[in-house]
Write an enzyme that holds these catalytic residues in place. Sequence first.
Site, PDB file in Angstrom:
ATOM      1  N   LYS A  99       0.819  -1.215   0.000  1.00 54.84           N
ATOM      2  CA  LYS A  99       0.000   0.000   0.000  1.00 54.84           C
ATOM      3  C   LYS A  99       0.852   1.264   0.000  1.00 54.84           C
ATOM      4  O   LYS A  99       0.373   2.338  -0.381  1.00 54.84           O
ATOM      5  CB  LYS A  99      -0.924   0.012   1.218  1.00 54.84           C
ATOM      6  CG  LYS A  99      -2.112  -0.927   1.108  1.00 54.84           C
ATOM      7  CD  LYS A  99      -2.784  -1.182   2.438  1.00 54.84           C
ATOM      8  CE  LYS A  99      -3.269   0.053   3.142  1.00 54.84           C
ATOM      9  NZ  LYS A  99      -4.044  -0.274   4.372  1.00 54.84           N
ATOM     10  N   ASP A 129     -10.184   0.517   2.285  1.00 56.26           N
ATOM     11  CA  ASP A 129      -9.990  -0.917   2.096  1.00 56.26           C
ATOM     12  C   ASP A 129     -11.119  -1.503   1.258  1.00 56.26           C
ATOM     13  O   ASP A 129     -12.231  -0.970   1.218  1.00 56.26           O
ATOM     14  CB  ASP A 129      -9.966  -1.632   3.444  1.00 56.26           C
ATOM     15  CG  ASP A 129      -8.566  -1.794   4.002  1.00 56.26           C
ATOM     16  OD1 ASP A 129      -7.596  -1.530   3.271  1.00 56.26           O
ATOM     17  OD2 ASP A 129      -8.441  -2.192   5.174  1.00 56.26           O
ATOM     18  N   ASP A 181     -12.868  -4.051   1.877  1.00 55.68           N
ATOM     19  CA  ASP A 181     -13.988  -4.566   2.675  1.00 55.68           C
ATOM     20  C   ASP A 181     -14.729  -3.436   3.378  1.00 55.68           C
ATOM     21  O   ASP A 181     -15.322  -3.626   4.436  1.00 55.68           O
ATOM     22  CB  ASP A 181     -13.515  -5.620   3.684  1.00 55.68           C
ATOM     23  CG  ASP A 181     -12.464  -5.095   4.651  1.00 55.68           C
ATOM     24  OD1 ASP A 181     -11.988  -3.960   4.458  1.00 55.68           O
ATOM     25  OD2 ASP A 181     -12.112  -5.823   5.603  1.00 55.68           O
ATOM     26  N   HIS A 205     -16.767  -0.613   7.925  1.00 56.67           N
ATOM     27  CA  HIS A 205     -15.606  -1.465   7.656  1.00 56.67           C
ATOM     28  C   HIS A 205     -15.933  -2.890   8.102  1.00 56.67           C
ATOM     29  O   HIS A 205     -15.982  -3.171   9.295  1.00 56.67           O
ATOM     30  CB  HIS A 205     -14.408  -0.908   8.432  1.00 56.67           C
ATOM     31  CG  HIS A 205     -13.091  -1.443   7.993  1.00 56.67           C
ATOM     32  ND1 HIS A 205     -11.902  -0.929   8.448  1.00 56.67           N
ATOM     33  CD2 HIS A 205     -12.752  -2.439   7.149  1.00 56.67           C
ATOM     34  CE1 HIS A 205     -10.897  -1.585   7.905  1.00 56.67           C
ATOM     35  NE2 HIS A 205     -11.391  -2.509   7.114  1.00 56.67           N
TER      36      HIS A 205
END
Length: 334
Positions: free
Chosen positions: A97, A113, A115, A251
Amino acid sequence: MAPEMNNKLSYGEKKRAYVTFLAGTGDYVKGVVGLAKGLRKTKSKYPLVVAVLPDVPADHRRQLLDQGCVIKEIQPVYPPDNQTQFAMAYYVLNYSKLRIWKFVEYSKLIYLDGDIQVFENIDHLFDLPDGNFYAVKDCFCEKTWSHTPQYKIGYCQQCPDKVTWPESELGPKPPLYFNAGMFVYEPSLPTYYNLLETLKVVPPTPFAEQDFLNMYFKDIYKPIPPVYNLVLAMLWRHPENIELNEAKVVHYCAAGAKPWRFTGQEGNMEREDIKMLVEKWWDIYNDESLDYKNFNVHCGQKEDVHRKPKTLPQFFTDLSEADVLQCAKAPSAA
């Protein structure tokens, strides 16, 4: 530690975008597709850039292009060789990242992210003052933190008065610590190169790049409210701090919480609020009206799509075969 983040474009309108990260051949691509559609539903003005490792297959890249994503291939970043036991085996992938700091064609980016789902427009975060690193404070109460003194004494920055930090025994209270699943930052080549150089001399720790970013940006970190990165464990660890109907960004980082794999069998997954959030994710993912309709040729990205995926080194291959080489998610309280 962080150098001045002043590598700005000197001409034209500021370019902004959301950015996420994808690796491997697994099903995490579904999360990124869902994220792209969620941003579209909130009427965000900005594109979603997907930083992909070379092993992301062509059909996954095509799915992302078909959803209007911008594909940018990056090379893996490897931590120094050592015997560190990461909290989760695949966290080692997360160092890659760091490559997103070289996306200097953009003046500001919001990392999310794969997810994560965005349920309300958060474009206003791009207007936060420059020169800072913005993210949501993490929670230390889940077992993934069991190696830390915070967990061992029951201290959490989400409720610092419940168990006070024993300075006489453990020294000064730790600095604020953010969850790296969502953050607002400014790309910068000086910062990018300094991140890579610093990584060479800083020993890896269990939470991989999340620990590293917390160390690196500690002097310019500014907390933002948990509505911008609702880590699911907050629902059962600190419900007094959460108004679920106000959450803008969710998240899905607790064990068993990935909507595209959800069975409801893991701990806390039987909760009605969790089931509701999973259903909300699927409502967006299955909504064909949110599909990106692009009848033009994807100019400039054909090469990335049709190129045969490269084989990563054996360590990454082993992870892939073990079905853990997927989109690298930030370590979390869950």
